[in-house]
Design a protein around this motif. Structure first.
Motif, mmCIF file in Angstrom:
data_model
loop_
_atom_site.group_PDB
_atom_site.id
_atom_site.type_symbol
_atom_site.label_atom_id
_atom_site.label_comp_id
_atom_site.label_asym_id
_atom_site.label_seq_id
_atom_site.Cartn_x
_atom_site.Cartn_y
_atom_site.Cartn_z
ATOM 1 N N GLY A 14 92.243 75.016 101.384
ATOM 2 C CA GLY A 14 93.444 73.622 100.779
ATOM 3 C C GLY A 14 93.327 73.466 99.517
ATOM 4 O O GLY A 14 93.891 74.573 98.355
ATOM 5 N N HIS A 15 93.601 72.453 99.251
ATOM 6 C CA HIS A 15 94.133 71.967 97.770
ATOM 7 C C HIS A 15 93.412 71.692 96.555
ATOM 8 O O HIS A 15 91.739 71.838 97.307
ATOM 9 C CB HIS A 15 95.648 70.916 97.047
ATOM 10 C CG HIS A 15 96.365 71.637 97.741
ATOM 11 N ND1 HIS A 15 97.121 70.920 97.499
ATOM 12 C CD2 HIS A 15 97.029 72.786 97.243
ATOM 13 C CE1 HIS A 15 98.209 70.554 98.060
ATOM 14 N NE2 HIS A 15 98.952 72.037 97.534
ATOM 15 N N SER A 16 93.042 72.334 95.590
ATOM 16 C CA SER A 16 91.161 72.113 94.480
ATOM 17 C C SER A 16 91.522 70.537 93.457
ATOM 18 O O SER A 16 92.713 70.681 93.062
ATOM 19 C CB SER A 16 91.645 73.080 93.553
ATOM 20 O OG SER A 16 90.635 73.239 92.439
ATOM 21 N N ALA B 196 101.216 83.065 95.374
ATOM 22 C CA ALA B 196 100.086 83.404 95.375
ATOM 23 C C ALA B 196 99.409 81.897 95.954
ATOM 24 O O ALA B 196 98.882 82.176 96.934
ATOM 25 C CB ALA B 196 98.970 83.776 94.303
ATOM 26 N N HIS B 197 99.329 80.958 95.647
ATOM 27 C CA HIS B 197 99.424 79.655 96.115
ATOM 28 C C HIS B 197 99.575 79.826 97.829
ATOM 29 O O HIS B 197 98.879 78.797 98.438
ATOM 30 C CB HIS B 197 100.173 78.839 95.575
ATOM 31 C CG HIS B 197 99.450 77.209 95.367
ATOM 32 N ND1 HIS B 197 98.258 76.788 95.133
ATOM 33 C CD2 HIS B 197 99.749 76.357 96.520
ATOM 34 C CE1 HIS B 197 98.089 75.386 95.823
ATOM 35 N NE2 HIS B 197 99.431 75.339 96.331
ATOM 36 N N GLU B 198 101.089 79.944 98.614
ATOM 37 C CA GLU B 198 101.392 79.876 99.993
ATOM 38 C C GLU B 198 100.606 80.590 99.868
ATOM 39 O O GLU B 198 99.755 80.068 101.884
ATOM 40 C CB GLU B 198 102.322 79.787 99.672
ATOM 41 C CG GLU B 198 103.454 78.784 99.208
ATOM 42 C CD GLU B 198 103.222 77.630 99.163
ATOM 43 O OE1 GLU B 198 102.244 76.772 100.425
ATOM 44 O OE2 GLU B 198 103.822 76.260 98.577
ATOM 45 N N GLY C 249 97.625 81.792 99.140
ATOM 46 C CA GLY C 249 96.180 81.218 99.425
ATOM 47 C C GLY C 249 95.666 79.778 100.509
ATOM 48 O O GLY C 249 95.040 79.795 101.317
ATOM 49 N N HIS C 250 96.949 79.103 100.761
ATOM 50 C CA HIS C 250 96.713 78.130 102.281
ATOM 51 C C HIS C 250 96.920 79.044 103.433
ATOM 52 O O HIS C 250 96.048 78.813 104.559
ATOM 53 C CB HIS C 250 98.114 77.467 102.135
ATOM 54 C CG HIS C 250 98.025 76.029 101.222
ATOM 55 N ND1 HIS C 250 97.110 75.340 100.766
ATOM 56 C CD2 HIS C 250 99.342 75.900 99.881
ATOM 57 C CE1 HIS C 250 97.023 74.326 100.056
ATOM 58 N NE2 HIS C 250 98.836 74.844 99.161
ATOM 59 N N THR C 251 97.789 80.462 103.551
ATOM 60 C CA THR C 251 97.387 81.221 105.004
ATOM 61 C C THR C 251 96.295 81.755 104.746
ATOM 62 O O THR C 251 96.239 81.680 106.152
ATOM 63 C CB THR C 251 98.516 82.069 104.899
ATOM 64 O OG1 THR C 251 99.616 81.455 104.209
ATOM 65 C CG2 THR C 251 99.117 82.451 105.862
HETATM 66 ZN ZN LIG Z 1 99.159 73.728 98.216
#
Ligand SMILES: [Zn+2]
Lengths: 235, 262
Positions: free
Chosen positions: B170-172, B160-162, B164-166
């Motif tokens: 970016g990072h939070s 899910a995190h990756e 999100g990047h796709t």
């Molecule tokens: Zn990341």
């Protein structure tokens, strides 16, 4: 306080509060007497019996209730994001003293701020409800108070305004530059509102629930409490 | 009135401020323009549960109510991890596992990286829009960060995190957000308000524009109801109660009318 709020908003409790609230309105002695007696009410939804009135209000909106999840446990938060819009609502008599149309425009002048001033967001809403007076105004109660419930469609916009810039954050392996949002984006939703209001003199309190139309693919629920004051009344 | 105002003031004071998300590309990034965004998986070398883990990760982003994002799992593909890093694959978004993560990672990954980085998610775009995205999972034998070493919840969180990047995030800076760089301590697949703000910014829900009613009535082949989402049960309960309440009221009313001439 937070714990208390969370306990209060457990779904079962939430349901029973809403059910109890509407049941008490539907079955209240004054509501029954009102239909039976047919006496003209002393006060209507906007605070006047038969004319137009304009009310200004301040709301607390819990946007997206029961949708936000708290990160670590994954449990759903019962309250959503808070907004505090100001509103103007015009009450227009429709048919007799018991029915009114009450278009309302609301806008949060005070935006929701994101951390580090990275951006802000605002709510803007337009609602077009029909009000039905269900009690109050005589019948052993204060002569200038009145209960009503109302329902109608609404449009709700959430506007993001990013302030741009960059920030250096950990990337696991090292530090890296990330961009803050800089653009303006607007989300728009069609909602259906269900509410109930209590008017006493120039004051009015509303409790309402807004949700998406039944065919919408993603359901959202928004809870609103509004306190308003009669600014103008006319013919 | 005093009680109301006090409650109101308390609510304002107690509301925590939201933290902020970032974007993976430019500050004006707009995300994928194609909708739905079709996700393909190459399960070779991956943990056996990868498909169900990926579906859960997709559902998570798909569920954000204030976002118009349509993310759809399309099935399996033969596109391998080694073909991903130059973005010449035909699919919109591909998830694949690599036992040569050091070479298949678009920016390269040395031996230290192999022990810390379990997956990478990225995209390329044209203008402000994303055109293609990838998620490459580290299954290097001997690497500490090999996905096979993770539990099921961690695999889902990672995918899910990756994703999100796709999708453009970016990072939070919010440690509780899914898009925080470190997933340690998180036990359940969930989004923080900050993640929801981020995805809503990139893909705002617009029922008057590009996604009227979010494609209501669209038949969802992945097993959902033909009407799309299910309205919450308590809404039905509310309507039922209203209806019963009104019925009772009118009945009481007619009885009274019969009994007492006005
Ligand atoms: Zn990341």
């Amino acid at each position: 306080m937070q714990t208390l709020l969370k306990a209060l908003w457990k779904p079962t409790l939430q349901i029973s509060i809403v059910i109890g609230f509407f049941l008490s309105l539907c079955l209240s002695p004054s509501a029954l007497a009102q239909r039976q007696g047919g006496r003209p009410p002393a006060a209507a939804m906007g605070g006047t019996v038969s004319g137009h009135s304009l009310m200004g209000g301040l709301s607390w909106v819990s946007y997206n209730t029961y949708s936000t999840t708290s990160s670590l446990t994954g449990k759903k938060d019962l309250l959503g994001v808070s907004y505090y819009p100001l509103s103007l609502r015009l009450f227009i008599p429709l048919k007799g003293p018991n029915w009114q149309l009450s278009p309302r425009f609301s806008y949060s002048i005070l935006p929701r701020q994101m951390l580090d001033g990275a951006g802000e967001s605002r709510l803007m809403g337009f609602t077009l409800p029909v009000n039905r007076r269900i009690g109050g105004g005589g019948f052993g109660r204060a002569a200038d108070s009145s209960w009503d419930w109302w329902t109608g469609p609404g449009l709700l916009q959430e506007r993001f305004k990013g302030s741009g810039g960059a920030v250096v954050l950990n990337d696991g392996a090292g530090m890296q530059v990330f961009h803050r949002p800089a653009g303006d984006r607007t989300a728009q939703m069609l909602l259906w509102h269900l509410g109930s209001g209590w008017t006493k003199g120039p004051w009015r309190i509303d409790m309402e629930l807004a949700f998406n139309w039944p065919l919408s693919e993603k359901q959202t629920q928004h809870l609103m409490l509004t306190a308003s004051y009669r600014l103008w009344s006319g013919p | 009135m005093k009680f109301f105002l006090t409650t109101f003031a308390l609510v304002i004071v107690l509301s925590p401020p939201a933290k902020s998300f970032t974007l993976g590309g430019s500050s004006l990034l707009k995300g994928f323009q194609q909708s739905p965004v079709e996700v393909y998986l190459n399960p070779d070398l991956c943990p056996a549960s990868i498909e169900s883990d990926l579906k859960k990760a997709i559902d998570l982003w798909q569920s954000v109510p204030s976002s118009g994002l349509q993310l759809q799992y399309q099935g399996l593909t033969a596109t391998a991890a080694s073909q991903l890093k130059d973005f010449s694959f035909p699919e919109a978004l591909v998830v694949a596992c690599s036992d040569d993560f050091g070479n298949d990672h678009p920016n390269g990954c040395d031996s230290t990286c192999l022990d810390f980085v379990t997956a990478v998610g990225g995209f390329i775009g044209s203008g402000l829009s994303i055109t293609k995205g990838l998620v490459i999972v580290n299954v290097n034998s001997g690497a500490q960060a090999n996905m096979h070493n993770l539990g099921s919840a961690q695999r889902q969180l990672l995918l899910a995190h990756e994703l999100g990047h796709t999708l453009g995030l970016g990072h939070s800076s919010e440690p509780s957000a899914l898009m925080y760089y470190n997933l340690g301590g998180k036990q359940r697949l969930a989004l923080h308000q900050d993640d929801m703000d981020g995805i809503s910014y990139l893909y705002p829900r617009d029922e008057f524009g590009s996604d009227p009613m979010l494609a209501c009535g669209r038949v969802d082949m992945s097993g959902g109801s033909p009407l799309g989402g299910t309205p919450p049960l308590w809404l039905f309960v509310l309507f039922l109660t209203l209806w019963i309440g009104l019925r009772l009221r009118f009945r009481a009313d007619s009885i009274q009318k019969l009994g007492e001439p006005l």
